[in-house]
Design an enzyme around this catalytic site. Structure first.
Site, PDB file in Angstrom:
ATOM      1  N   HIS A 141     -17.970  -1.394  13.788  1.00 56.41           N
ATOM      2  CA  HIS A 141     -17.801  -1.426  15.241  1.00 56.41           C
ATOM      3  C   HIS A 141     -16.698  -2.394  15.653  1.00 56.41           C
ATOM      4  CE1 HIS A 141     -20.892  -4.421  14.192  1.00 56.41           C
ATOM      5  NE2 HIS A 141     -20.568  -5.097  15.279  1.00 56.41           N
ATOM      6  N   HIS A 170     -15.198  -4.825  18.560  1.00 51.75           N
ATOM      7  CA  HIS A 170     -15.582  -5.605  19.731  1.00 51.75           C
ATOM      8  C   HIS A 170     -14.397  -5.668  20.682  1.00 51.75           C
ATOM      9  CE1 HIS A 170     -19.215  -7.605  17.992  1.00 51.75           C
ATOM     10  NE2 HIS A 170     -18.587  -7.372  16.857  1.00 51.75           N
TER      11      HIS A 170
END
Ligand code: ZN
Length: 145
Positions: free
Chosen positions: A106, A108
């Site tokens: 992922h 950020h």
């Protein structure tokens, strides 16, 4: 909502991508999902994930890399405008030692403000001849098949 192609039952982000766990969704399409981090570094802190499970960045299917980068940019611009932040960090913690907590790749997107209390990384220096050694080792890795 398209079902996650490779859901991992124990993976929180697969379950979010699969709509098994609610999230504060910002955007989604067939391959990617953007949502708000529940434990933000700054309010408006967003995450962008490929729906297809990958433990780490090295495993990410890059065939849709342009689409992914475009989405990160789109979300970052929206976060910046919506929060009024003059700046943002884009980060990817890859591996436990780098601070990765959820083992599903992922990105950020963290809105940043002047004097927000967050510290930038502390720089180090190389010893005599050391930078060339690191360059040679990395170039050598790049030249391997
Ligand atoms: Zn996953």
């Amino acid at each position: 909502m398209t079902a996650n192609k490779n859901p991992e039952e124990s993976c929180l982000f697969c379950r979010i991508a699969n709509d098994e766990i609610p999230s504060q969704k910002l955007y989604e399409n067939e391959d990617f999902l953007a949502f708000l981090d529940l434990y933000p570094i700054a309010k408006g802190h967003a995450l962008v994930i490929p729906k297809e499970h990958s433990h780490c960045f090295e495993e990410v299917d890059v065939s849709k890399g342009t689409e992914l980068l475009s989405l990160v940019k789109k979300i970052a611009k929206a976060v910046k405008k919506a929060t009024g932040a003059p700046a943002f960090n884009i980060g990817l913690n890859n591996g436990k030692e780098a601070g990765q907590v959820i083992m599903h790749t992922h990105f950020h997107i963290i809105p940043r403000f002047e004097n927000d209390g967050l510290k930038n990384w502390k720089n180090k220096t190389y010893g005599e001849g050391e930078i060339e050694i690191y360059r040679d080792k990395i170039v050598s890795e790049l030249e391997k098949k």
